[in-house]
Design a protein around this motif. Structure first.
Motif, PDB file in Angstrom:
ATOM      1  N   ALA A 278     -16.519  -1.763   2.469  1.00 21.34           N
ATOM      2  CA  ALA A 278     -15.776  -2.994   2.528  1.00 21.34           C
ATOM      3  C   ALA A 278     -16.563  -4.113   2.409  1.00 21.34           C
ATOM      4  CB  ALA A 278     -14.960  -3.071   3.902  1.00 21.34           C
ATOM      5  N   LYS A 279     -17.535  -4.266   3.239  1.00 16.64           N
ATOM      6  CA  LYS A 279     -18.430  -5.422   2.943  1.00 16.64           C
ATOM      7  C   LYS A 279     -18.972  -5.655   1.593  1.00 16.64           C
ATOM      8  CE  LYS A 279     -19.970  -5.957   7.834  1.00 16.64           C
ATOM      9  NZ  LYS A 279     -20.833  -6.123   8.858  1.00 16.64           N
ATOM     10  N   ASN A 280     -19.634  -4.523   1.155  1.00 16.34           N
ATOM     11  CA  ASN A 280     -20.105  -4.619  -0.141  1.00 16.34           C
ATOM     12  C   ASN A 280     -19.267  -4.875  -1.403  1.00 16.34           C
ATOM     13  OD1 ASN A 280     -22.639  -3.928   0.665  1.00 16.34           O
ATOM     14  ND2 ASN A 280     -22.469  -1.821   0.423  1.00 16.34           N
ATOM     15  N   VAL A 281     -18.038  -4.376  -1.157  1.00 11.47           N
ATOM     16  CA  VAL A 281     -16.921  -4.550  -2.133  1.00 11.47           C
ATOM     17  C   VAL A 281     -16.476  -6.050  -2.227  1.00 11.47           C
ATOM     18  CG1 VAL A 281     -14.663  -3.702  -1.007  1.00 11.47           C
ATOM     19  CG2 VAL A 281     -14.983  -3.354  -3.453  1.00 11.47           C
ATOM     20  N   ILE A 282     -16.474  -6.539  -1.195  1.00 17.05           N
ATOM     21  CA  ILE A 282     -15.967  -7.970  -0.701  1.00 17.05           C
ATOM     22  C   ILE A 282     -16.893  -8.867  -1.646  1.00 17.05           C
ATOM     23  CG2 ILE A 282     -15.819  -9.781   0.782  1.00 17.05           C
ATOM     24  CD1 ILE A 282     -14.288  -7.870   2.705  1.00 17.05           C
ATOM     25  N   GLU A 283     -18.368  -8.604  -1.536  1.00 16.00           N
ATOM     26  CA  GLU A 283     -19.350  -9.221  -2.003  1.00 16.00           C
ATOM     27  C   GLU A 283     -19.160  -9.002  -3.650  1.00 16.00           C
ATOM     28  OE1 GLU A 283     -22.112 -11.991  -2.750  1.00 16.00           O
ATOM     29  OE2 GLU A 283     -21.446 -11.432  -0.614  1.00 16.00           O
ATOM     30  N   GLU A 284     -18.931  -7.883  -4.173  1.00 18.22           N
ATOM     31  CA  GLU A 284     -19.025  -7.353  -5.456  1.00 18.22           C
ATOM     32  C   GLU A 284     -17.702  -8.127  -6.027  1.00 18.22           C
ATOM     33  OE1 GLU A 284     -18.717  -3.351  -5.915  1.00 18.22           O
ATOM     34  OE2 GLU A 284     -20.763  -3.122  -4.814  1.00 18.22           O
ATOM     35  N   ALA A 288     -16.605  -9.503 -10.027  1.00 14.00           N
ATOM     36  CA  ALA A 288     -16.040  -8.665 -10.777  1.00 14.00           C
ATOM     37  C   ALA A 288     -15.041  -9.474 -11.919  1.00 14.00           C
ATOM     38  CB  ALA A 288     -15.247  -7.773  -9.976  1.00 14.00           C
ATOM     39  N   ASN A 289     -14.688  -8.783 -13.124  1.00 12.47           N
ATOM     40  CA  ASN A 289     -13.926  -9.239 -14.045  1.00 12.47           C
ATOM     41  C   ASN A 289     -12.498  -8.909 -13.634  1.00 12.47           C
ATOM     42  OD1 ASN A 289     -15.709 -11.002 -15.595  1.00 12.47           O
ATOM     43  ND2 ASN A 289     -16.537  -9.133 -16.358  1.00 12.47           N
ATOM     44  N   GLU A 290     -12.313  -7.470 -13.468  1.00 10.24           N
ATOM     45  CA  GLU A 290     -11.108  -7.000 -13.617  1.00 10.24           C
ATOM     46  C   GLU A 290     -10.742  -7.175 -11.903  1.00 10.24           C
ATOM     47  OE1 GLU A 290      -9.323  -6.017 -16.065  1.00 10.24           O
ATOM     48  OE2 GLU A 290     -11.003  -6.404 -17.459  1.00 10.24           O
ATOM     49  N   LEU A 291     -10.289  -8.166 -11.568  1.00 13.07           N
ATOM     50  CA  LEU A 291     -10.481  -8.828 -10.126  1.00 13.07           C
ATOM     51  C   LEU A 291      -9.099  -7.989  -9.449  1.00 13.07           C
ATOM     52  CD1 LEU A 291     -10.745 -12.415 -10.014  1.00 13.07           C
ATOM     53  CD2 LEU A 291     -12.408 -10.552  -9.900  1.00 13.07           C
ATOM     54  N   CYS A 295      -9.106  -5.051  -6.600  1.00 15.34           N
ATOM     55  CA  CYS A 295      -8.495  -5.183  -5.323  1.00 15.34           C
ATOM     56  C   CYS A 295      -7.405  -4.020  -5.021  1.00 15.34           C
ATOM     57  CB  CYS A 295      -7.509  -6.365  -5.296  1.00 15.34           C
ATOM     58  SG  CYS A 295      -8.381  -8.165  -5.250  1.00 15.34           S
ATOM     59  N   GLU A 296      -6.583  -3.577  -5.861  1.00 15.11           N
ATOM     60  CA  GLU A 296      -5.886  -2.512  -5.819  1.00 15.11           C
ATOM     61  C   GLU A 296      -6.446  -1.170  -5.626  1.00 15.11           C
ATOM     62  OE1 GLU A 296      -3.385  -2.865  -9.153  1.00 15.11           O
ATOM     63  OE2 GLU A 296      -1.866  -4.308  -8.255  1.00 15.11           O
ATOM     64  N   LEU A 297      -7.574  -0.909  -6.278  1.00 18.97           N
ATOM     65  CA  LEU A 297      -8.352   0.407  -5.774  1.00 18.97           C
ATOM     66  C   LEU A 297      -8.973   0.285  -4.680  1.00 18.97           C
ATOM     67  CD1 LEU A 297      -9.906   0.804  -9.487  1.00 18.97           C
ATOM     68  CD2 LEU A 297      -8.220   2.123  -8.550  1.00 18.97           C
ATOM     69  N   MET A 316      -8.919  -8.128   1.473  1.00 18.69           N
ATOM     70  CA  MET A 316      -8.762  -7.946   0.110  1.00 18.69           C
ATOM     71  C   MET A 316      -7.156  -8.041  -0.488  1.00 18.69           C
ATOM     72  SD  MET A 316     -10.652  -6.872  -2.458  1.00 18.69           S
ATOM     73  CE  MET A 316     -11.964  -6.419  -1.446  1.00 18.69           C
ATOM     74  N   MET A 317      -6.223  -8.166   0.388  1.00 20.04           N
ATOM     75  CA  MET A 317      -4.861  -8.581   0.167  1.00 20.04           C
ATOM     76  C   MET A 317      -4.819 -10.153  -0.359  1.00 20.04           C
ATOM     77  SD  MET A 317      -2.553  -6.617   3.047  1.00 20.04           S
ATOM     78  CE  MET A 317      -2.964  -4.893   3.318  1.00 20.04           C
ATOM     79  N   TYR A 318      -5.839 -10.790   0.439  1.00 23.52           N
ATOM     80  CA  TYR A 318      -5.931 -12.412   0.316  1.00 23.52           C
ATOM     81  C   TYR A 318      -6.377 -12.430  -1.138  1.00 23.52           C
ATOM     82  CZ  TYR A 318      -6.572 -17.222   0.981  1.00 23.52           C
ATOM     83  OH  TYR A 318      -6.874 -18.514   0.897  1.00 23.52           O
ATOM     84  N   GLN A 319      -7.400 -11.801  -1.502  1.00 22.56           N
ATOM     85  CA  GLN A 319      -7.966 -11.796  -3.024  1.00 22.56           C
ATOM     86  C   GLN A 319      -7.041 -11.584  -3.814  1.00 22.56           C
ATOM     87  OE1 GLN A 319     -10.661 -13.594  -3.204  1.00 22.56           O
ATOM     88  NE2 GLN A 319     -11.505 -13.421  -1.115  1.00 22.56           N
ATOM     89  N   ALA A 320      -6.485 -10.510  -3.646  1.00 24.74           N
ATOM     90  CA  ALA A 320      -5.207  -9.890  -4.533  1.00 24.74           C
ATOM     91  C   ALA A 320      -4.209 -10.862  -4.679  1.00 24.74           C
ATOM     92  CB  ALA A 320      -4.937  -8.751  -4.090  1.00 24.74           C
ATOM     93  N   MET A 321      -3.768 -11.395  -3.598  1.00 27.63           N
ATOM     94  CA  MET A 321      -2.711 -12.470  -3.703  1.00 27.63           C
ATOM     95  C   MET A 321      -3.143 -13.716  -4.655  1.00 27.63           C
ATOM     96  SD  MET A 321      -1.159 -14.769  -0.513  1.00 27.63           S
ATOM     97  CE  MET A 321       0.458 -16.021  -0.706  1.00 27.63           C
TER      98      MET A 321
END
Length: 408
Positions: A278-284, A288-291, A295-297, A316-321
């Motif tokens: 989770a920490k790594n994916v938040i940083e990545e 990322a381009n396909e934001l 997020c959904e994946l 991640m929901m906040y980023q998706a929002m």
């Protein structure tokens, strides 16, 4: 230490924390503890054109500086008021043209240098503490932070050396860059005050009842995350291990790190591995381009173990929002906001502006989607927090009240 100018408070030596600030009288929830004008300030580049460079008022009819064409003001009075500081940048902007790109920190330090040279007496913003008394923590800096400091110093020389005569030597500049991130109040993960801004004036308001003798605590970081995350961030950015009550009892960690109820609960190693992911994916995510797809994946993967109220899911929901808002997918943004807002109100301390902001976004989405009842209800919840955090006379509060009134 003797009280030096902010009525109702005084400096003192806080046990295990060094210098601190404490109350000399009682403060009720929502009461203004003190207000303090900024010693020096800069408007961020992305706010240019929308806010006045001098008073930070947000308005649409601002006019440009006639020389650099990059600074905006309410009127001639604001332009004149800002000129002692802006004249330094104005000349440098004109000289460097499109290559003008110092960071906000570099710009702020340049203004502090000019302010120090122009001011001989204690300013209103130094009622409790002189700028030179702020700690720099240079002995605690690692090589990475030292390199960042040196890069800032190099940028200061590059953009300003021709316009500021006799810049301080590198040792003085190193200390000054380190000092700009220091706070007057000590930190707590369960703060009893919140700092908001009215123009360039910082207002400190009580969000818990404060009694005479109580230390006044602000928060330096986002308080959504569990104890170990917060401690890591504080140690990395502010060079101390937090030992506040919340970090000791960890009362919210279980809720923040809630695990999905499964027939076969995950092992601790699985949970630890998912936290790492989770920490790594938040940083990545930031790169990322396909934001939205990412997020959904990520939500699908983390959702196999984490509950929807888990803070990493919420992040991640906040980023998706945010991506949905950018794409004008109002229904999608509303759906994520509805999942976020209640857990936010549980995980954050009372009267958190993060919670107020989410209610505002959700309220405005509801109204835009013609869900009037839900929209007004969300705006009222935001207003209840803002009246405590900002004060009832703040222009942000007035704006939200107008939005509610317009729905009647």
């Amino acid at each position: 230490m003797k009280n030096e100018g902010i009525e109702g408070t005084e400096r003192f030596l806080s046990p295990d924390k060094g210098r601190g600030l404490r109350a000399l009288r009682e403060f009720a929830v929502g009461e203004l503890v003190f207000a303090c004008p900024a010693y020096s300030y800069v408007l961020t580049v992305n706010e240019r054109g929308a806010h006045c460079e001098h008073c930070f008022t947000r308005r649409e009819d601002l006019f440009k500086c006639g020389k650099c064409k990059q600074a905006y003001y309410c009127n001639v009075d604001c332009q004149r008021g800002d000129w002692p500081m802006h004249k330094l940048e104005c000349v440098a902007m004109c000289t460097h043209g499109e290559n003008w790109c110092p960071s906000e920190t570099v710009r702020l330090v340049s203004r502090i240098i000019m302010k120090q040279r122009a001011t001989t007496e204690r300013t209103p913003s130094e009622r409790l503490l002189l700028l030179k008394e702020f700690e720099s923590h240079l002995d605690k800096m690692d090589s990475e932070k030292d390199e960042m400091n040196q890069a800032d110093i190099a940028a200061l020389h590059y953009f300003y050396s021709k316009h500021i005569s006799d810049l301080p030597d590198d040792q003085e500049l190193t200390e000054l860059f380190a000092q700009v991130n220091v706070a007057l109040m000590n930190h707590s993960c369960s703060p009893n005050v919140i700092v908001t801004y009215k123009g360039t004036v910082a207002e400190v308001r009580a969000v818990q009842e404060i009694n005479p003798g109580d230390e006044i605590f602000n928060s330096y970081i986002d308080l959504l995350y569990p104890t170990e995350d917060r401690k890591e961030r504080l140690l990395d950015s502010y060079f101390f291990v937090c030992q506040c009550t919340e970090c000791t009892i960890k009362s919210k960690d279980k809720a923040k790190m809630e695990i999905r109820k499964l027939s076969s609960p995950p092992e601790q190693e699985e949970i630890k591995s998912m936290v790492h992911y989770a920490k790594n994916v938040i940083e990545e995510f930031r790169k990322a381009n396909e934001l939205l797809e990412m997020c959904e994946l990520s939500l699908e993967k983390m959702g196999a173990i984490f509950a929807d109220t888990n803070v990493y899911m919420l992040h991640m929901m906040y980023q998706a929002m945010g991506v949905c808002l950018y794409m004008q997918d109002w229904d999608g943004a509303m759906s994520y906001g509805e999942k976020i807002v209640y857990p936010y109100s549980v995980h954050y301390p009372p009267y958190s502006l993060n919670v107020a902001s989410m209610y505002l976004k959700l309220g405005r989405l509801y109204l835009g989607l013609e869900k009037k009842t839900q929209g007004v209800k969300a705006l009222k919840k935001a207003l209840a927090i803002m009246e405590i955090a900002h004060g009832k006379d703040h222009h942000y509060v007035a704006e939200v009240k107008r939005e509610i009134e317009e729905q009647k």
